[in-house]
Design a protein around this motif. Structure first.
Motif, PDB file in Angstrom:
ATOM      1  N   ALA A  53     -31.560   6.030  83.203  1.00 28.84           N
ATOM      2  CA  ALA A  53     -32.315   4.958  83.878  1.00 28.84           C
ATOM      3  C   ALA A  53     -32.436   3.768  82.935  1.00 28.84           C
ATOM      4  CB  ALA A  53     -33.706   5.449  84.281  1.00 28.84           C
ATOM      5  N   THR A  54     -32.241   2.547  83.449  1.00 31.33           N
ATOM      6  CA  THR A  54     -32.251   1.363  82.588  1.00 31.33           C
ATOM      7  C   THR A  54     -33.216   0.287  83.061  1.00 31.33           C
ATOM      8  OG1 THR A  54     -30.371   0.463  83.825  1.00 31.33           O
ATOM      9  CG2 THR A  54     -29.868   1.632  81.771  1.00 31.33           C
ATOM     10  N   MET A  55     -33.972   0.587  84.098  1.00 30.13           N
ATOM     11  CA  MET A  55     -34.857  -0.461  84.624  1.00 30.13           C
ATOM     12  C   MET A  55     -36.127   0.140  85.201  1.00 30.13           C
ATOM     13  SD  MET A  55     -33.587  -3.467  87.208  1.00 30.13           S
ATOM     14  CE  MET A  55     -34.681  -3.395  88.601  1.00 30.13           C
ATOM     15  N   SER A  56     -37.175  -0.680  85.257  1.00 30.71           N
ATOM     16  CA  SER A  56     -38.384  -0.363  86.015  1.00 30.71           C
ATOM     17  C   SER A  56     -38.460  -1.372  87.152  1.00 30.71           C
ATOM     18  CB  SER A  56     -39.638  -0.518  85.163  1.00 30.71           C
ATOM     19  OG  SER A  56     -39.598   0.333  84.047  1.00 30.71           O
TER      20      SER A  56
ATOM     21  N   ARG B 162     -36.203  -8.642  78.143  1.00 34.70           N
ATOM     22  CA  ARG B 162     -36.061  -7.471  79.026  1.00 34.70           C
ATOM     23  C   ARG B 162     -36.804  -7.653  80.348  1.00 34.70           C
ATOM     24  NH1 ARG B 162     -37.640  -5.195  74.278  1.00 34.70           N
ATOM     25  NH2 ARG B 162     -35.937  -4.478  72.957  1.00 34.70           N
ATOM     26  N   ALA B 163     -37.400  -8.813  80.556  1.00 36.38           N
ATOM     27  CA  ALA B 163     -38.191  -9.049  81.779  1.00 36.38           C
ATOM     28  C   ALA B 163     -37.354  -9.769  82.830  1.00 36.38           C
ATOM     29  CB  ALA B 163     -39.420  -9.870  81.448  1.00 36.38           C
TER      30      ALA B 163
ATOM     31  N   GLY C  28     -21.705   4.399  88.046  1.00 34.72           N
ATOM     32  CA  GLY C  28     -21.860   2.962  87.790  1.00 34.72           C
ATOM     33  C   GLY C  28     -23.021   2.300  88.493  1.00 34.72           C
ATOM     34  N   VAL C  29     -23.929   3.098  89.065  1.00 33.59           N
ATOM     35  CA  VAL C  29     -25.093   2.518  89.745  1.00 33.59           C
ATOM     36  C   VAL C  29     -26.243   2.375  88.738  1.00 33.59           C
ATOM     37  CG1 VAL C  29     -26.824   2.899  91.576  1.00 33.59           C
ATOM     38  CG2 VAL C  29     -24.418   3.517  91.967  1.00 33.59           C
ATOM     39  N   VAL C  30     -26.920   1.216  88.765  1.00 33.89           N
ATOM     40  CA  VAL C  30     -28.101   1.009  87.916  1.00 33.89           C
ATOM     41  C   VAL C  30     -29.255   1.799  88.508  1.00 33.89           C
ATOM     42  CG1 VAL C  30     -29.815  -0.704  87.163  1.00 33.89           C
ATOM     43  CG2 VAL C  30     -27.361  -1.289  87.178  1.00 33.89           C
ATOM     44  N   VAL C  31     -29.881   2.628  87.676  1.00 36.32           N
ATOM     45  CA  VAL C  31     -31.019   3.427  88.152  1.00 36.32           C
ATOM     46  C   VAL C  31     -32.322   2.809  87.662  1.00 36.32           C
ATOM     47  CG1 VAL C  31     -32.130   5.682  88.194  1.00 36.32           C
ATOM     48  CG2 VAL C  31     -29.623   5.525  88.138  1.00 36.32           C
ATOM     49  N   ALA C  32     -33.207   2.527  88.618  1.00 32.91           N
ATOM     50  CA  ALA C  32     -34.504   1.937  88.299  1.00 32.91           C
ATOM     51  C   ALA C  32     -35.610   2.933  88.631  1.00 32.91           C
ATOM     52  CB  ALA C  32     -34.707   0.645  89.080  1.00 32.91           C
ATOM     53  N   ILE C  33     -36.619   2.967  87.759  1.00 30.81           N
ATOM     54  CA  ILE C  33     -37.797   3.803  87.982  1.00 30.81           C
ATOM     55  C   ILE C  33     -38.806   2.977  88.774  1.00 30.81           C
ATOM     56  CG2 ILE C  33     -39.733   4.959  86.842  1.00 30.81           C
ATOM     57  CD1 ILE C  33     -37.869   5.344  84.381  1.00 30.81           C
TER      58      ILE C  33
ATOM     59  N   TRP D 193     -47.930   2.151  80.716  1.00 28.26           N
ATOM     60  CA  TRP D 193     -47.711   2.012  79.266  1.00 28.26           C
ATOM     61  C   TRP D 193     -46.357   2.611  78.858  1.00 28.26           C
ATOM     62  CZ3 TRP D 193     -50.504  -1.385  77.004  1.00 28.26           C
ATOM     63  CH2 TRP D 193     -51.872  -1.536  77.267  1.00 28.26           C
ATOM     64  N   ASP D 194     -46.076   3.816  79.385  1.00 30.76           N
ATOM     65  CA  ASP D 194     -44.835   4.498  78.992  1.00 30.76           C
ATOM     66  C   ASP D 194     -43.606   3.646  79.309  1.00 30.76           C
ATOM     67  OD1 ASP D 194     -45.838   6.817  77.830  1.00 30.76           O
ATOM     68  OD2 ASP D 194     -46.077   7.822  79.760  1.00 30.76           O
ATOM     69  N   GLN D 195     -43.633   2.988  80.454  1.00 28.18           N
ATOM     70  CA  GLN D 195     -42.480   2.154  80.810  1.00 28.18           C
ATOM     71  C   GLN D 195     -42.477   0.849  80.023  1.00 28.18           C
ATOM     72  OE1 GLN D 195     -41.186   2.280  85.143  1.00 28.18           O
ATOM     73  NE2 GLN D 195     -43.209   3.202  85.297  1.00 28.18           N
ATOM     74  N   LEU D 196     -43.657   0.276  79.812  1.00 28.91           N
ATOM     75  CA  LEU D 196     -43.725  -0.961  79.009  1.00 28.91           C
ATOM     76  C   LEU D 196     -43.177  -0.735  77.611  1.00 28.91           C
ATOM     77  CD1 LEU D 196     -47.187  -2.666  79.675  1.00 28.91           C
ATOM     78  CD2 LEU D 196     -44.912  -3.653  80.056  1.00 28.91           C
ATOM     79  N   ALA D 197     -43.470   0.441  77.059  1.00 29.87           N
ATOM     80  CA  ALA D 197     -43.092   0.725  75.668  1.00 29.87           C
ATOM     81  C   ALA D 197     -41.612   1.077  75.514  1.00 29.87           C
ATOM     82  CB  ALA D 197     -43.942   1.872  75.137  1.00 29.87           C
ATOM     83  N   ALA D 198     -40.941   1.395  76.611  1.00 26.80           N
ATOM     84  CA  ALA D 198     -39.556   1.879  76.508  1.00 26.80           C
ATOM     85  C   ALA D 198     -38.581   0.704  76.417  1.00 26.80           C
ATOM     86  CB  ALA D 198     -39.223   2.751  77.728  1.00 26.80           C
ATOM     87  N   ASP D 199     -38.023   0.494  75.221  1.00 27.48           N
ATOM     88  CA  ASP D 199     -37.077  -0.607  75.027  1.00 27.48           C
ATOM     89  C   ASP D 199     -35.768  -0.398  75.785  1.00 27.48           C
ATOM     90  OD1 ASP D 199     -38.904  -1.828  73.417  1.00 27.48           O
ATOM     91  OD2 ASP D 199     -37.966  -1.205  71.522  1.00 27.48           O
ATOM     92  N   GLU D 200     -35.525   0.835  76.212  1.00 28.47           N
ATOM     93  CA  GLU D 200     -34.298   1.110  76.987  1.00 28.47           C
ATOM     94  C   GLU D 200     -34.393   0.533  78.403  1.00 28.47           C
ATOM     95  OE1 GLU D 200     -36.268   3.316  75.577  1.00 28.47           O
ATOM     96  OE2 GLU D 200     -35.132   4.639  74.234  1.00 28.47           O
ATOM     97  N   LEU D 201     -35.614   0.227  78.831  1.00 24.64           N
ATOM     98  CA  LEU D 201     -35.809  -0.210  80.217  1.00 24.64           C
ATOM     99  C   LEU D 201     -36.051  -1.714  80.316  1.00 24.64           C
ATOM    100  CD1 LEU D 201     -38.373   2.539  81.409  1.00 24.64           C
ATOM    101  CD2 LEU D 201     -35.901   2.500  81.873  1.00 24.64           C
ATOM    102  N   HIS D 202     -35.218  -2.423  81.108  1.00 28.06           N
ATOM    103  CA  HIS D 202     -35.616  -3.736  81.595  1.00 28.06           C
ATOM    104  C   HIS D 202     -36.726  -3.492  82.624  1.00 28.06           C
ATOM    105  CE1 HIS D 202     -31.929  -5.188  79.767  1.00 28.06           C
ATOM    106  NE2 HIS D 202     -32.240  -6.431  80.102  1.00 28.06           N
ATOM    107  N   ALA D 203     -37.499  -4.509  82.937  1.00 25.17           N
ATOM    108  CA  ALA D 203     -38.517  -4.327  83.977  1.00 25.17           C
ATOM    109  C   ALA D 203     -38.552  -5.547  84.873  1.00 25.17           C
ATOM    110  CB  ALA D 203     -39.889  -4.105  83.354  1.00 25.17           C
TER     111      ALA D 203
END
Ligand SMILES: [Zn+2]
Length: 382
Positions: free
Chosen positions: A205-208, A262-263, A182-187, A227-237
């Motif tokens: 992982a769900t966040m940058s 997502r920001a 249940g922990v949110v994983v951020a890159i 770019w890779d993280q910006l393009a990933a809709d799975e990731l909030h940032a």
């Protein structure tokens, strides 16, 4: 008890009634636009990355429970009602101490609701100069599930976010275990290749974390991990919009690429926030707070956290990205609540919810928020 004002989100003048610390009715009172002198009402800001504030340093060797409480109370004065105290890369002993002290502060009923989880940033990050940012190299290490579990035990389950670099050995397995628990994983603090970012997303992982920072000073134009993280809709940032970490045009471009839904704004404030400019010790490091509120490793261009409060990030977002005040508030209320799965409790003003709100005046021409009150559970904490 009731309040009148311009409700951010609804974009209307309203009267809000409260009873027993809960919003009971919200009534529109007149049709008109927002004027300079009007009192505005919004949810308290939510900052999911705060290392310290007003001289209180959560990552110092001698941090005390009272420091955590004082930090939370100092944040209230700036409109931040909820936060994730953030523990950064250090020795196991030092990180355990910070986690233990924050967990002890959670027992204090006056500040308990304001701490919505602990964010552990590092130590499983890139050792390279640039991606590592200001994290001390000697304490950067490989992912270690046993170590994390010991911290989570100390935290009584309150570690809600872990920021790591997916290219470190064993990171993908760790991400799977963290998600299961249940922990949110951020890159973050990463130099990952395309496939490593995809693998991290696949693992959960769900966040940058502070996208665009904790990066090499120079990288190839494309492909790259930004770019890779910006393009990933799975990731909030999350973004640090203090005017130093990202130039205005980059904030605007990144918000548009990531999508406002997502920001997330974070302060990434260190304890120097709110202090006089000068040279300071931060853990084992020599840090400089400049007169224009940037925090750098002394004698270098590497930023070592920010010196802003989250309300400044909201102001800057309106200015840099040409978005509305209403949109900018969502980046610091609805979105951070959502990424932690708390959007059914905090982040918006609704009948039946706890009476948590701030009042402020908005100087539209000067892009300034003047906080008048921060109210949690119907009580003014300012
Ligand atoms: Zn960082």
């Amino acid at each position: 008890m009731h309040i009148n004002g311009w409700l951010v989100g609804l974009k209307q003048h309203v009267e809000i009634e409260m009873a027993d610390g809960v919003f009971s009715t919200i009534t529109k009172v007149k049709e008109s636009s927002l004027n300079h002198q009007d009192v505005c009402i919004a949810p308290p800001l939510i900052d999911i990355q705060v290392n310290g504030f007003a001289g209180y340093d959560l990552n110092s060797d001698d941090v005390k429970t009272a420091d955590v409480c004082q930090m939370v109370k100092s944040l209230w004065k700036t409109g931040t009602g909820f936060c994730c105290p953030t523990v950064v890369t250090g020795s196991n002993q030092r990180m355990s101490k910070s986690i233990q002290v924050i967990t002890a502060a959670l027992k204090d009923p006056t500040i308990n609701r304001s701490i919505i989880g602990i964010h552990v940033e590092g130590p499983y990050i890139s050792p390279q100069d640039g991606p590592r940012g200001a994290h001390p190299k000697e304490h950067v290490r490989q992912p270690n599930w046993d170590e994390f579990q010991r911290w989570q035990d100390i935290a009584e389950g309150q570690i809600k976010i872990l920021t790591l670099a997916p290219e470190t050995e064993g990171a993908i397995t760790l991400i799977e275990k963290l998600r299961e628990s249940g922990v949110v994983v951020a890159i973050g603090h990463t130099g990952a290749e395309h496939q490593q970012i995809q693998d991290a997303i696949q693992a959960g992982a769900t966040m940058s974390t502070h996208l665009g920072n904790g990066a090499h000073a120079q990288i190839r134009r494309h492909p790259n991990y930004i770019w890779d993280q910006l393009a990933a809709d799975e990731l909030h940032a999350s973004f640090i919009v203090d005017g130093h970490h990202l130039p205005p045009s980059v904030v605007k471009s990144m918000f548009r690429a990531k999508g406002l839904e997502r920001a997330i704004l974070v302060s990434d404030a260190v304890h120097l926030a709110g202090l006089e400019p000068g040279r300071y010790q931060f853990g084992s490091q020599d840090i400089e707070l400049t007169s224009n509120q940037s925090v750098r490793l002394y004698g270098t261009d590497y930023l070592a956290g920010s010196a802003i409060e989250l309300a400044r990030g909201v102001e800057n977002s309106v200015k840099f990205a040409e978005i509305s005040l209403d949109q900018a508030f969502r980046l610091a209320t609805v979105q951070p609540a959502g990424v932690l799965g708390l959007d059914n409790q905090i982040g918006s003003i609704q009948v039946g919810r706890n009476a948590d709100y701030i009042t402020f005046q908005w100087d539209k021409l000067g892009y300034k928020i003047k906080v008048l009150s921060t109210v949690i559970d119907g009580q003014n904490r300012n």
